[in-house]
Design an enzyme around this catalytic site. Structure first.
Site, PDB file in Angstrom:
ATOM      1  N   SER A 134     -32.178  33.506   0.196  1.00  7.51           N
ATOM      2  CA  SER A 134     -33.354  33.663   0.922  1.00  7.51           C
ATOM      3  C   SER A 134     -34.538  33.663   0.017  1.00  7.51           C
ATOM      4  O   SER A 134     -34.617  34.090  -0.996  1.00  7.51           O
ATOM      5  CB  SER A 134     -33.447  35.051   1.852  1.00  7.51           C
ATOM      6  OG  SER A 134     -32.058  35.141   2.674  1.00  7.51           O
ATOM      7  N   GLU A 135     -35.667  33.242   0.946  1.00  6.86           N
ATOM      8  CA  GLU A 135     -37.009  33.608   0.121  1.00  6.86           C
ATOM      9  C   GLU A 135     -38.018  34.082   1.143  1.00  6.86           C
ATOM     10  O   GLU A 135     -37.631  34.234   2.430  1.00  6.86           O
ATOM     11  CB  GLU A 135     -37.531  31.907  -0.078  1.00  6.86           C
ATOM     12  CG  GLU A 135     -36.624  31.407  -1.197  1.00  6.86           C
ATOM     13  CD  GLU A 135     -37.268  29.943  -1.615  1.00  6.86           C
ATOM     14  OE1 GLU A 135     -38.126  29.630  -0.899  1.00  6.86           O
ATOM     15  OE2 GLU A 135     -36.339  29.220  -2.340  1.00  6.86           O
ATOM     16  N   ARG A 275     -15.234  71.972  16.419  1.00 10.31           N
ATOM     17  CA  ARG A 275     -16.447  72.827  17.060  1.00 10.31           C
ATOM     18  C   ARG A 275     -16.137  73.414  18.552  1.00 10.31           C
ATOM     19  O   ARG A 275     -15.535  72.477  19.299  1.00 10.31           O
ATOM     20  CB  ARG A 275     -17.563  71.721  17.338  1.00 10.31           C
ATOM     21  CG  ARG A 275     -18.698  71.919  18.069  1.00 10.31           C
ATOM     22  CD  ARG A 275     -19.548  73.096  17.273  1.00 10.31           C
ATOM     23  NE  ARG A 275     -20.897  73.283  17.986  1.00 10.31           N
ATOM     24  CZ  ARG A 275     -21.805  74.141  17.615  1.00 10.31           C
ATOM     25  NH1 ARG A 275     -21.632  75.197  16.752  1.00 10.31           N
ATOM     26  NH2 ARG A 275     -22.936  74.050  18.355  1.00 10.31           N
ATOM     27  N   GLY A 347     -27.079  68.205  17.084  1.00  7.37           N
ATOM     28  CA  GLY A 347     -28.012  68.490  16.324  1.00  7.37           C
ATOM     29  C   GLY A 347     -27.775  68.593  14.623  1.00  7.37           C
ATOM     30  O   GLY A 347     -28.633  68.043  13.932  1.00  7.37           O
ATOM     31  N   GLU A 370     -26.916  38.380   5.854  1.00  8.32           N
ATOM     32  CA  GLU A 370     -26.128  37.394   5.874  1.00  8.32           C
ATOM     33  C   GLU A 370     -26.037  36.532   7.177  1.00  8.32           C
ATOM     34  O   GLU A 370     -25.163  36.097   7.780  1.00  8.32           O
ATOM     35  CB  GLU A 370     -24.411  37.640   5.824  1.00  8.32           C
ATOM     36  CG  GLU A 370     -24.143  38.517   4.639  1.00  8.32           C
ATOM     37  CD  GLU A 370     -23.586  37.540   3.494  1.00  8.32           C
ATOM     38  OE1 GLU A 370     -23.438  36.484   3.599  1.00  8.32           O
ATOM     39  OE2 GLU A 370     -23.432  37.879   2.336  1.00  8.32           O
TER      40      GLU A 370
END
Length: 387
Positions: A134-135, A275, A347, A370
Site C-alpha cells: 500500500s501507498e 453476574r 457498564g 488486506e
C-alpha cells in the site's frame, strides 16, 4: 485486567503432529502472551522478543516446505495456530500472519540460491518481516502504486513512500512491491529490502484505535540502493506475486478474526454465568442467552468457512473467491461478536477493567486490512459474474 485463558476449541486436525502444535501454541499463549497483552497494549510496547520465541518454537515457518526450512504443515493447521495466537493477543496473531505473508514472495518465487541465503533466518524468527504494497494514494488499487526502483548497474535505486506497513520501522526485511517499468500491473516488480538499508526511514507510528503494540508506519525510500540479486522473480512479475500472497494473507486475517471473536465470546459467557441479577445468573435470561447463542453460531460458521478455503488451497484448487468470502464473513463476525460482548458486560464492558472494550477496538481494523470488506465483496461478485 488480563483476558482469561481461551477455552480449548474442539478441532478436526489431520495428524498427531498437528495436535501437538496446537497444544504447544496454547501453552505459549498462556505463558508468554496473556500475562502481558493488556499492559503492553496500554503502553504501546512492541513485543519483538515474543516473535523470537515463536520462531524458536517453529511457529513462524509452519506453511512452508521443510526443504526451505519450513514446518511443512498444511494451511489448515497453520491457520488454526494463528487463531489460537490471536485469541491470546491479536497483535501477535496478526503479526505472525504479516510475517508469513512477507516470506511468501521469496519462498514461492525466489531462486534456490535466494531461498538458501535468506529464508532460514526469516523462518527461524531471527528476521522479522513486513509486507510493503500500500501507498498513501494506492491501497486497494495496487496497480496504481508509484514507488519506483530504477536499475543502475548492479543495483536498484528506490524512491517513494509506502503506507500502513505493519512492523514499519521495526522489521528486519521488507518484501516491497515497486514499479520498475511502465504504468499498470506489468511494470511492477518485487524487491527484498533490508531493514537497515541506508536512506530507508520510517515515519512515527500511526496513532490507532487499537493494536497499539503493533507498530504501523509509513516507510520512506529516499534513494535506497538494493543489490539486483534481491529481485524476487522476474521484472514485471511483482503484481502476480502480490496477488498470490494476498489470497493466502486474507485467510490469515480470517483466522485471526475468529480467534479474537472466540476470546470475546469466552469472556461474555464467563461473565454471564457469574453476574447475578434478580437472584440468578444473567445467562439464565432468554434475551441474553439467545445473544450468546448467535455469537457462538457465527464463530463456528466463520471457522468452517476459513477452514474450507484452506483445504482448497492445500489441495491445489483455486481459492481466491473462498479467501475473500472467509475474510469478509470472519471479520464482520468479529466486529459483531466483540460489540455484543461489550453489551453482555454492560457498564463493565465499556471500561478498561475488562478486555472486552479492547477486543471491540481491535476488531474494527480486521474489516480494513488486506483489502477492505467492500473490496472483498467486489472480488466475490466478479468471480460470480465473470466465471
Amino acid at each position: 485486567m488480563n483476558a482469561a485463558p481461551p477455552k480449548p476449541v474442539e478441532r478436526r486436525l489431520p495428524s498427531d503432529e498437528a495436535r501437538e502444535l496446537l497444544a504447544l501454541t496454547r501453552e505459549l499463549v498462556h505463558r508468554e502472551l496473556l500475562p502481558r497483552a493488556a499492559e503492553d497494549e496500554a503502553a504501546g510496547r512492541f513485543p519483538r522478543e515474543v516473535f523470537r520465541t515463536l520462531g524458536e518454537a517453529g511457529l513462524l515457518s509452519l506453511p512452508y516446505p521443510e526443504a526451505v526450512g519450513g514446518g511443512d504443515q498444511p494451511y489448515e493447521v497453520y491457520l488454526q495456530v494463528l487463531e489460537e495466537l490471536a485469541a491470546g493477543w491479536l497483535a501477535i496473531g496478526l503479526g505472525t500472519s504479516v510475517h508469513t505473508l512477507s516470506c511468501h514472495a521469496l519462498a514461492t518465487f525466489g531462486s534456490p540460491e535466494q531461498r538458501e541465503r535468506w529464508l532460514p533466518g526469516m523462518l527461524g524468527g531471527e528476521q522479522l518481516g513486513a509486507y510493503c504494497l500500500s501507498e498513501p494514494q494506492s491501497g486497494s488499487d495496487a496497480a496504481a502504486l508509484r514507488t519506483r526502483a530504477d536499475r543502475e548497474g548492479a543495483e536498484y535505486v528506490l524512491r517513494g513512500t509506502k503506507a500502513w506497513i505493519t512492523h514499519g520501522g521495526r522489521a528486519d526485511f521488507y518484501s516491497s512491491i515497486v514499479r520498475t517499468g511502465e504504468d499498470g500491473p506489468r511494470g511492477i516488480s518485487c524487491l527484498l529490502v533490508p531493514g537497515d538499508a541506508e536512506h530507508l526511514s520510517a515515519a512515527p507510528p500511526e496513532h490507532k484505535m487499537g493494536m497499539n503494540s503493533s507498530p504501523t508506519a509509513q516507510l520512506h525510500f529516499d534513494g535506497v540502493r538494493v543489490a539486483a540479486d534481491r529481485l524476487v522473480g522476474e521484472e514485471g512479475q511483482g503484481f502476480q506475486i502480490a496477488l498470490a500472497a494476498l489470497d493466502s494473507g486474507r485467510l490469515g486475517i480470517a483466522a485471526c478474526a475468529i480467534g479474537l471473536a472466540q476470546a470475546a465470546l469466552d469472556q461474555a459467557v464467563e461473565y454471564a454465568g457469574t453476574r447475578q441479577q434478580f437472584g440468578r445468573p444473567i445467562a439464565d435470561f432468554q434475551g441474553l442467552s439467545f445473544m450468546l447463542a448467535d455469537m457462538a453460531t457465527q464463530i463456528e460458521a466463520g471457522r468452517a468457512l476459513y477452514l474450507a478455503a484452506a483445504c482448497r488451497r492445500d489441495e491445489g484448487l483455486a481459492f481466491s473467491k473462498q479467501a475473500a468470502m472467509a475474510k469478509l464473513f470472519c471479520t464482520d463476525t468479529a466486529m459483531r461478536v466483540t460489540t455484543d460482548a461489550v453489551q453482555v458486560l454492560g457498564g463493565y464492558g465499556y471500561t478498561q477493567d475488562f478486555p472486552a472494550e479492547r477486543f471491540m477496538r481491535e476488531a474494527k481494523v480486521l474489516q480494513i486490512v488486506e483489502g477492505t470488506n467492500q473490496i472483498q465483496r467486489l472480488v466475490i461478485g466478479r468471480h460470480l459474474t465473470r466465471g
